[in-house]
Design a protein around this motif. Structure first.
Motif, PDB file in Angstrom:
ATOM      1  N   LYS A 169       0.834  -1.203   0.000  1.00  0.00           N
ATOM      2  CA  LYS A 169       0.000   0.000   0.000  1.00  0.00           C
ATOM      3  C   LYS A 169       0.868   1.252   0.000  1.00  0.00           C
ATOM      4  O   LYS A 169       2.048   1.217   0.348  1.00  0.00           O
ATOM      5  N   GLU A 170       0.282   2.358  -0.419  1.00  0.00           N
ATOM      6  CA  GLU A 170       0.970   3.650  -0.359  1.00  0.00           C
ATOM      7  C   GLU A 170       0.658   4.305   0.982  1.00  0.00           C
ATOM      8  O   GLU A 170      -0.500   4.385   1.381  1.00  0.00           O
ATOM      9  N   SER A 171       1.693   4.744   1.647  1.00  0.00           N
ATOM     10  CA  SER A 171       1.473   5.357   2.947  1.00  0.00           C
ATOM     11  C   SER A 171       2.617   6.307   3.267  1.00  0.00           C
ATOM     12  O   SER A 171       3.558   6.466   2.486  1.00  0.00           O
ATOM     13  N   THR A 172       2.505   6.964   4.410  1.00  0.00           N
ATOM     14  CA  THR A 172       3.561   7.826   4.941  1.00  0.00           C
ATOM     15  C   THR A 172       3.703   7.528   6.422  1.00  0.00           C
ATOM     16  O   THR A 172       2.842   6.880   7.032  1.00  0.00           O
ATOM     17  N   TRP A 173       4.788   8.015   7.004  1.00  0.00           N
ATOM     18  CA  TRP A 173       4.967   7.835   8.454  1.00  0.00           C
ATOM     19  C   TRP A 173       3.775   8.449   9.196  1.00  0.00           C
ATOM     20  O   TRP A 173       3.247   7.856  10.144  1.00  0.00           O
ATOM     21  N   ARG A 174       3.353   9.632   8.763  1.00  0.00           N
ATOM     22  CA  ARG A 174       2.279  10.338   9.471  1.00  0.00           C
ATOM     23  C   ARG A 174       0.952   9.571   9.377  1.00  0.00           C
ATOM     24  O   ARG A 174       0.219   9.465  10.365  1.00  0.00           O
ATOM     25  N   LYS A 175       0.639   9.024   8.195  1.00  0.00           N
ATOM     26  CA  LYS A 175      -0.603   8.270   8.046  1.00  0.00           C
ATOM     27  C   LYS A 175      -0.629   7.053   8.963  1.00  0.00           C
ATOM     28  O   LYS A 175      -1.669   6.717   9.538  1.00  0.00           O
ATOM     29  N   GLU A 176       0.520   6.386   9.091  1.00  0.00           N
ATOM     30  CA  GLU A 176       0.580   5.214   9.952  1.00  0.00           C
ATOM     31  C   GLU A 176       0.352   5.594  11.414  1.00  0.00           C
ATOM     32  O   GLU A 176      -0.324   4.881  12.165  1.00  0.00           O
ATOM     33  N   ILE A 177       0.910   6.745  11.810  1.00  0.00           N
ATOM     34  CA  ILE A 177       0.698   7.231  13.180  1.00  0.00           C
ATOM     35  C   ILE A 177      -0.776   7.575  13.389  1.00  0.00           C
ATOM     36  O   ILE A 177      -1.378   7.254  14.421  1.00  0.00           O
ATOM     37  N   HIS A 178      -1.389   8.220  12.394  1.00  0.00           N
ATOM     38  CA  HIS A 178      -2.806   8.579  12.492  1.00  0.00           C
ATOM     39  C   HIS A 178      -3.679   7.339  12.647  1.00  0.00           C
ATOM     40  O   HIS A 178      -4.647   7.342  13.419  1.00  0.00           O
ATOM     41  N   ASN A 179      -3.360   6.290  11.902  1.00  0.00           N
ATOM     42  CA  ASN A 179      -4.154   5.057  11.980  1.00  0.00           C
ATOM     43  C   ASN A 179      -4.157   4.469  13.383  1.00  0.00           C
ATOM     44  O   ASN A 179      -5.162   3.908  13.832  1.00  0.00           O
ATOM     45  N   MET A 180      -3.028   4.595  14.083  1.00  0.00           N
ATOM     46  CA  MET A 180      -2.927   4.025  15.425  1.00  0.00           C
ATOM     47  C   MET A 180      -3.522   4.937  16.496  1.00  0.00           C
ATOM     48  O   MET A 180      -3.766   4.508  17.623  1.00  0.00           O
ATOM     49  N   ASN A 181      -3.752   6.207  16.153  1.00  0.00           N
ATOM     50  CA  ASN A 181      -4.218   7.174  17.158  1.00  0.00           C
ATOM     51  C   ASN A 181      -5.653   7.635  16.915  1.00  0.00           C
ATOM     52  O   ASN A 181      -6.046   8.694  17.391  1.00  0.00           O
ATOM     53  N   LYS A 182      -6.428   6.834  16.179  1.00  0.00           N
ATOM     54  CA  LYS A 182      -7.794   7.244  15.859  1.00  0.00           C
ATOM     55  C   LYS A 182      -8.626   7.519  17.103  1.00  0.00           C
ATOM     56  O   LYS A 182      -9.514   8.383  17.092  1.00  0.00           O
ATOM     57  N   SER A 183      -8.364   6.797  18.168  1.00  0.00           N
ATOM     58  CA  SER A 183      -9.138   6.977  19.409  1.00  0.00           C
ATOM     59  C   SER A 183      -8.490   7.990  20.360  1.00  0.00           C
ATOM     60  O   SER A 183      -9.010   8.235  21.452  1.00  0.00           O
ATOM     61  N   TYR A 184      -7.354   8.550  19.931  1.00  0.00           N
ATOM     62  CA  TYR A 184      -6.614   9.475  20.790  1.00  0.00           C
ATOM     63  C   TYR A 184      -6.288  10.755  20.014  1.00  0.00           C
ATOM     64  O   TYR A 184      -5.168  10.948  19.551  1.00  0.00           O
ATOM     65  N   PRO A 185      -7.280  11.659  19.858  1.00  0.00           N
ATOM     66  CA  PRO A 185      -7.060  12.875  19.056  1.00  0.00           C
ATOM     67  C   PRO A 185      -5.954  13.767  19.589  1.00  0.00           C
ATOM     68  O   PRO A 185      -5.265  14.438  18.805  1.00  0.00           O
TER      69      PRO A 185
END
Length: 399
Positions: A169-185
């Motif tokens: 998949k196409e991704s970035t470091w920031r997108k991966e961090i966002h995916n893990m922090n969906k419940s922690y804005p």
């Protein structure tokens, strides 16, 4: 105790090779993926290896995530990317109890390895556990507990390559961090403040494996291409060792659980729009507002400035420093002093240009929406201050 475990439970080069290979028939090596926790340092999950020798009744957890807050200057070293982690080996039961207490799950992927590969991995673990080799310079993206476990496996396979059945998949470091922090804005917002332009660079499969759940998915989809050309799956079987148990977790609710950064900044924007309207009506600004804004943004700017000298590779170049600028602290007094005298300091024009540049910077850096709201407001405010005092003190035309 741990030294004894590493010395006697994991085979060493001193033993005969044939005997060692025969012993490997009773050995299972598994990748362990632990679900995210609720502490800041555990929201991304964790990875470890399990070394299980049925014949000798040795059951060990090998872990590259050992650190201590008691390290000298830990916070300072962490900020500047100079945090040192250690490899640890402990009885698997101890490892499991720790995660059971936190109500976190552990998924095991038993690896489909040859005798020779098991032996090579075992000896590499023993070598890595030598006192002079245990410690390493931790890097969240490039060299962490997950990438260390992966490399321990991949570097000791007898293979021509690894073939994945899943599409990259196409991704970035920031997108991966966002995916893990969906419940922690608030986690998302705070990391977005620190991550700069390089965090938005495209990354491939290997880079994405810095996160435990990504590595787990890739292991499940991986096939080993042997030197003979034969293929075999990397994972033999997958099963739960521990299932998530939320009853073991008690978290006191906080006001920050109900207020998101975006909502807070919108409220801030609304409040300050009211202030701007009042200022327009009275043809005079509140100098205290500018003092507070410059002070807070300047203090945040000191942190971003410190990041320039950090060893973390994705924080050194950050567009947000245009608004969260340490120079704002320098100009707190002269700006406030000029406003008290009924004049707009020239630094307001600098701030306006900086805000514009940061807004333009959204084309090459994924800037968090609360910061866009802040930049838009500061731009509005600086233009408003300049206009109000320009209209109060018009330049005299020559006759």
């Amino acid at each position: 105790m741990l030294v004894a475990i590493a010395t006697f439970c994991i085979p060493t080069h001193a033993q005969q090779q044939d005997s060692l290979l025969a012993d490997m028939d009773s050995v299972e090596i598994s990748l362990l993926t632990c679900s995210p926790g609720h502490q800041v340092w555990s929201v991304y999950g964790h990875t470890a290896l399990r070394y299980f020798d049925k014949k000798h009744h040795d059951d060990l957890a090998i872990n590259w995530g050992m650190f201590s807050f008691q390290q000298k200057n830990f916070i300072t070293r962490f900020i500047f990317g100079k945090t040192d982690y250690q490899m640890g080996i402990e009885p698997f039961n101890y490892f499991m109890i720790e995660y059971a207490k936190d109500g976190r799950s552990i998924i095991a992927q038993r690896l489909n390895l040859t005798r020779e590969e098991k032996l090579a991995i075992s000896q590499a673990i023993a070598q890595n556990y030598q006192p002079q080799n245990r410690e390493y310079r931790y890097n969240f993206f490039y060299d962490n507990c997950t990438t260390r476990a992966r490399d321990m496996i991949f570097d000791n396979l007898q293979t021509k390559g690894i073939l994945y059945s899943s599409k990259e998949k196409e991704s970035t470091w920031r997108k991966e961090i966002h995916n893990m922090n969906k419940s922690y804005p608030w986690n998302t917002f705070s990391t977005d403040l620190l991550l700069g332009i390089k965090a938005d660079n495209k990354i491939g499969r290997k880079e994405e494996q810095f996160l435990p759940h990504n590595l787990q998915a890739d292991f499940a989809a991986a096939k080993i291409i042997e030197t003979s050309g034969k293929e075999r799956t990397l994972v033999d079987s997958t099963y739960y060792i521990l299932k998530e148990n939320k009853q073991n977790v008690h978290i006191e609710p906080s006001i920050w659980d109900t207020i998101t950064p975006r909502a807070l900044f919108y409220a801030f924007l609304f409040l300050n729009l009211i202030i701007v309207i009042i200022e327009w009506q009275r043809k005079k600004t509140f100098w205290l507002v500018d003092l507070i804004l410059l002070t807070l943004s300047g203090l945040a700017g000191l942190i971003l400035t410190a990041m320039i000298f950090s060893e973390h590779p994705t924080v050194s170049l950050n567009t947000l420093i245009l608004v969260l600028n340490p120079f704002n602290l320098v100009f707190v007094y002269p700006v406030s002093n000029q406003i008290i005298k009924g004049k707009a300091h020239w630094y307001f024009r600098v701030l306006a240009y900086c805000c514009l540049m940061m807004l333009v910077g959204t084309s090459w850096q994924d800037i968090p929406s609360p910061m866009i709201i802040l930049a838009a407001f500061l731009l509005l405010r600086t233009c408003s201050v300049i206009y109000i005092y320009a209209s109060r003190n018009p330049k005299k035309k020559n006759k």
